[in-house]
Design a protein around this motif. Sequence first.
Motif: not given
Lengths: 414, 212, 303
Positions: A40, A43-44, A46-51
Motif C-alpha cells: 500500500l 501504491a500510494n 505510485w498514485a503520487h507519481q501519476l498525479a
Amino acid sequence: MNATSHVVTYPRFLWQAVTRAFEGRPLFYAWMTFLTAVALVGANAWAHQLAQGMQLTAMTDHVSWGLYIANFTFGVGLAAGAVMMVIPAYLYDDHEMHDVVLVGELLAVAAIVVCILFIVVDMGRPDRFWHIIPGIGRFNWPISMLTWDVLVLNGYLVLNLHICGYLLYMKFLDRKPDKRWYIPFVFLSIFWAISIHSVTAFLYGGLGGRPFWNSALLAPRFIATAFITGPAFVILLLQLVRRFTSFHVGDGPIRTLTSVMRVTVLLNLFMLGSELFTALYTGGAHSTAVKYLFFGSHGQNALVPWIWTAVAFNLTSALLLHLPATRRSLGLLDLACLLSIVGVWIEKGMGLIIPGFVPSTLHEIVEYVPTMTEWKITAGIWAGGFLVLTIALKIALPVLTGEASLANEKRGEG
Amino acid sequence: MKRLLPTLLAAALLAGCGQPEQRHEAAPAPPASSGRRYPVEIHIPPKLTSIDTGKVDALGRPIRAECVSCHTARRPERLPASTAELRAFHQGMSFQHGELACGSCHVVGAQDTLRKADGTLLPMRDAMQLCAQCHGPQFRDYTHGSHGGMQGHWDLSRGPRLRNHCVDCHDPHTPQFQPSNPVLPPADRLLPPAGPSRPGFTVPRLSQEPHR
Amino acid sequence: MSDQPDPKRRVSLQILGATLGASAFAYAMEPLRAWSKDLTMEQFLQKHYKEMSKDELAKVLQRVERDTKESYGATVTVKDPKPLPGVEFGYALNLSVCIGCRKCAEACHVENNHDRRTNNSYIRVLEMDQGTFDLERGTAQYAHAVPAPGKYYLPVQCHQCDNAPCVKVCPVQATWKESDGIVVVDYDWCIGCRYCEAACPYHARRFNWTKPEIPAEQITTEQGYLSNRIRPQGVVEKCTFCLHRTREGRQPACLEACPTGARVFGNLLDPASEIRWVLENKRVYVLKEELGTRPRFFYFFDE
C-alpha cells in the motif's frame, strides 16, 4: 449428480482456493498484513507519481530508465531461472524434483507479475495501456523488441498459469493428469523461459547508440545470471516451505539446484571478466561506461560502491558454493544464495541499466540516485510479488499434499 | 530564379562600376518560369547612415544622428592617421581590421561614400561590395545562403526572405566577433524536487531583445 | 486447536481486516483523483493520428485549443500542416562560424513552448576542444564568454534519421517518419515508456517529467498538432524542424535566431537550394555515421 462435470467441480476448486488463501495461523496473517502494508505504501507513492508526474523520480533525459527497469530486468531473470527446476524434473526425470517443480512454476508466475508491475510504474501514461494491446492498439511487431517482450512475458505467464492450474485441478479431483494437456506446454515453457530473458537482453543489446549494452554477450550473461538467481531463490523458498508447511521437500532438489549454481556462478564471473577485458584493454570511448561503473569518472562515482559490493558478493558466493563445508551446512548454502541474489540484483539492475546511460549519448555525465518515491514503489511491487507467491503456495501446497481435494470438500459438507 | 542571390549580388557587384546608385536591397525577383517568387531583401543596418550619439530620448531610446546632418557642413580636409585623432561621436572608436587604414575605404570630403580598391565610389549602403573585395570565400558562402543568416522563408514561392548585411553582424572597424555570454544555460532536472515548488531550478534567462 | 480462534470470531476478524484493508487502499490511491481530473473518456478513446478521419482530427485540434485555454489561459491556434509534395527537408550547420551563443537553443525554447522552469530545448550545444571530434571532451555546461579560445561549438538536435532507431523501438507506433523526412510523435498516443529516449544516439528526445509550466503571455500561439503544441505530462517530445513553420515555407526558429548564419535549411530535392549547395561544395560530415542512422542533419566546415 455427475461428479465429473467441470461446470460443477471447477468453481468448487476456485472457491476452495479463495477461502484457503485467506485462512491461516496468526503468523500467516502477520506476514500478509506486513506485505499488504508495504504494497500500500508503494501504491500510494505510485498514485503520487501519476498525479505529479515522474518528476518524483530521479530519472532525467540523460538517465531515462532507473530503478524500475533495473528491477524489471532482475525479475525476468528470476522468472526464467525457475525453469532450472523444470528441466531436471521433466527432461532428466528427476522424481524428487518433479514433486516440488510446481513451487518453481509458481515462483515464475509471481516474478512475471512483478515484472509487469515494474513496466506499468515506469510508463508515463499507463492510462493508455490499450495502445499496446495487439489487435486493439497499434502494436509495432515485429520491429520493436518491446512488443516481443510484451508477447513473451504474457505468454510465459499464461503458460505457467495453465500448467500449474491444470495439474492442481487434476490433483484436486484426484485424477491422473492427461499428458497431452500439460507435457507439450511444459516443454514449450522451457524454450519460452530462455526466450523471455533473451528478448529482454535484446531490448538493450540492440541499441547501437549505447555501447555498454550493445554486446552480443548480453543475452548469454542474462541467462547465466538467471540460472543463478532462480535456483538460489528456490533453494531458500524450499527450505521455508519445509519449515512452515506439511509439504514434503527432499534434499535432492536442493542438491541439484546447488550443482546448477556451482556452474552458473563461475560462468557468470567468466563472462563478466570477458566484458571487462574487452572494454578496458581496448580503451577509448566504449570503455567510458565501464570505467565510470567501476572507478568513477570526472569525479562522479555514485555506482562505484554498488558494483564493488556486487563483485564482492558474487565472488564470495562462488567461493562458498565450492567449499566442501557448504555441502554439509545449509546455513552456509543459504548465505551463498543470499549473497548471489543480492550480487546479481545489483549487477544486472543498477550495474547494468544505469551505466547504459552514463555517460549519455553526448558523453555527458549525469548521475542517478533513486528517490524515496522510487524505493517505495519498488518495495511495494516486491511486496506485491511476495503476496502473490504466498497466496499461490497457500493454495497449491494443500492440494499437492491431498489435504485439499474434492473428496475432502464433500466430506466436510456431509 | 535559380540561385537568386548570387545572380543578384554578382550583378550588383559588376554594375557597381558604372552605376553606384544601384539599390540591391529591395530588388524584385527576376521573372520565374513557374509561379511567383518572392524577393530576397538585404537588411540595411542603420549604422551605415547614422551614428549613435550616446544620448537617449525621453523614452530611453538611443538617439542616432544621420551622417549627413554633420558632414554636409563638416568636411575634414584629410583622413585621420589613427583612431586617436577622431572627434565628437567618433571619439574612442576601436579599430582592428588587418593592415587597413582609414583611407582604404573612406574618401576625404565624401563621408557618405566608400571607395573600392579600383577607385570606384560606392554609397554606404552598398558596403557589402567593398567587403567582398577581400572576403571572397565569405561572400561566396553568403550568396549561397551559408553565411550571414536570414529571416523569412526557405521557400521563396511562399514568402520573402530578409538577409543580414555584413555590417549587421560585423563592425567594419573591428570585424572579429566579440566574445559574449551565452544565453539559456542547460538546467536539466538533475535533482528531484521536494514538492510542487522546486527550488533547484535556475530562473530562465531569456535574452530580452530578439536578434537585431 | 487452542491457538486457533473460534470460527465466528475468525470471520468477524476477517471482515474487519478486509474493511481496514479496503479503506487503506482507498486512502493510498487518493492522489489519483487529482490525476484523473485531467482525463476524459474522449481523450482515452482518441485514435492514433493516422487513423483519424478529417472530421475527427478537426475535433481533436479544437479540443487541444480548448484545453490550452483552460489549463494555460492562452488562446492558441492548433493546425496540422501536412508534408509538402516534392519536399524533403535537410539541415546543415557550419561549425567554422558557430560561436556557441545558444541563441538557437533559446529560440527553440520559446518557439516550441518548452517548460520554463527547466530551460528545456531540443538543442544542446557542446563546447568542444579544437582538434577533436571526441564528444567525451565536450561539455554542454559552459558558462563563460563565447567563443572561447581553442574551442569550437557543436549544437546537437534531432537528426531526423532515415534509419531512425527511435522509430524502430517504439512499441505502439507513436513516432514515425513523415514523407518530408521529419520524425514526429503523436503526443496523444505515446505511452511514455521512453524506449525511444534510450535508443536515440543523439540525445534528441525529451520526456515530460511533469506538466509543462509556461506563463500565458509567453506561449507561442501558432501551434502544430505534431510539433509545438504544449505537450501533456508523461509523454516524449522532440525537434520537428519546426514543421508548423517549415511546412508553410518558413525557416525554422533556430535558424532565424542564429547570429552568424551557421545554419542552412532547405529542400534536399531542389538542386538549386542552399542546402544542396552546401552538401555539394563543402566538407560535410554527419555525427556517429558508423551507427548507420543516416541523418538529415549535416555538419560542415569552411576552408
